[in-house]
Design a protein around this motif. Structure first.
Motif, short mmCIF file in Angstrom:
data_model
loop_
_atom_site.label_atom_id
_atom_site.label_comp_id
_atom_site.label_asym_id
_atom_site.label_seq_id
_atom_site.Cartn_x
_atom_site.Cartn_y
_atom_site.Cartn_z
N ILE A 37 1.02 -1.25 0.20
CA ILE A 37 -0.13 -0.02 -0.23
C ILE A 37 0.96 1.51 -0.31
N TRP A 43 -3.57 3.56 -3.76
CA TRP A 43 -3.96 3.73 -2.49
C TRP A 43 -3.40 4.20 -2.08
N CYS A 45 -3.62 6.61 2.34
CA CYS A 45 -3.84 6.03 3.79
C CYS A 45 -4.11 7.43 4.32
N GLU A 60 -8.88 3.87 4.65
CA GLU A 60 -7.84 3.43 3.73
C GLU A 60 -8.92 4.09 2.12
N SER A 62 -8.74 2.52 -2.14
CA SER A 62 -7.96 2.87 -2.99
C SER A 62 -8.65 3.12 -4.37
N GLU A 79 -12.23 1.58 1.59
CA GLU A 79 -11.28 -0.32 1.70
C GLU A 79 -11.74 -0.11 3.25
#
Length: 146
Positions: A37, A43, A45, A60, A62, A79
């Motif tokens: 990630i 991705w 975060c 998170e 994506s 996610e």
């Protein structure tokens, strides 16, 4: 309540919060996924931080090329979303979703999708209350190709 990108020196805090979202992950898999990630272009975060810049949650996201029942590509995919227990039930989850909508709009993304475990009725109720539409229920399978 801003979203702040997670840096490599915050892996321990990130992992602790991830363990609340994905309790079934073993440490080795979790470490490998986090490493992937961190170096992915797909991705994103973030820590959720309060006015005093204390970390109170995790997001998170994506970008997925294909998401069932979505017509655009890529699709922003939530996610994982986690708020520390003391911060729940105050409307902050709704505020986090508004920030995610803004993040999507800035990138020209018109659809946001997510999922919830079949047994996680609280998450399902949360997403429904925000206007998310349930599109399907599945049991997923995988196998290693030898």
């Amino acid at each position: 309540m801003p979203l702040r990108p997670i840096s490599e020196n915050e892996l321990s805090r990130w992992r602790t919060m991830r363990s609340h979202i994905y309790p079934e992950l073993d440490d080795e898999y979790d470490s490998q996924e986090m490493e992937m990630i961190l170096h992915s272009n797909y991705w994103f975060c973030f820590f959720v931080i309060d006015e005093a810049e204390q970390i109170i949650g995790l997001v998170e996201l994506s970008l997925r090329n294909i998401v069932d029942n979505c017509l655009t590509s890529p699709v922003a995919y939530l996610e994982g979303l986690y708020l520390e227990e003391a911060w729940r039930g105050q409307g902050l989850g709704r505020e986090v979703i508004r920030h995610i909508f803004a993040w999507c709009r800035e990138r020209g993304l018109s659809e946001l999708a997510t999922d919830a475990e079949l047994h996680n009725e609280a998450a399902q109720a949360f997403y429904r209350a925000l206007g998310f539409e349930e599109t399907d229920r599945v049991v997923e399978f995988k196998i290693e190709v030898e």
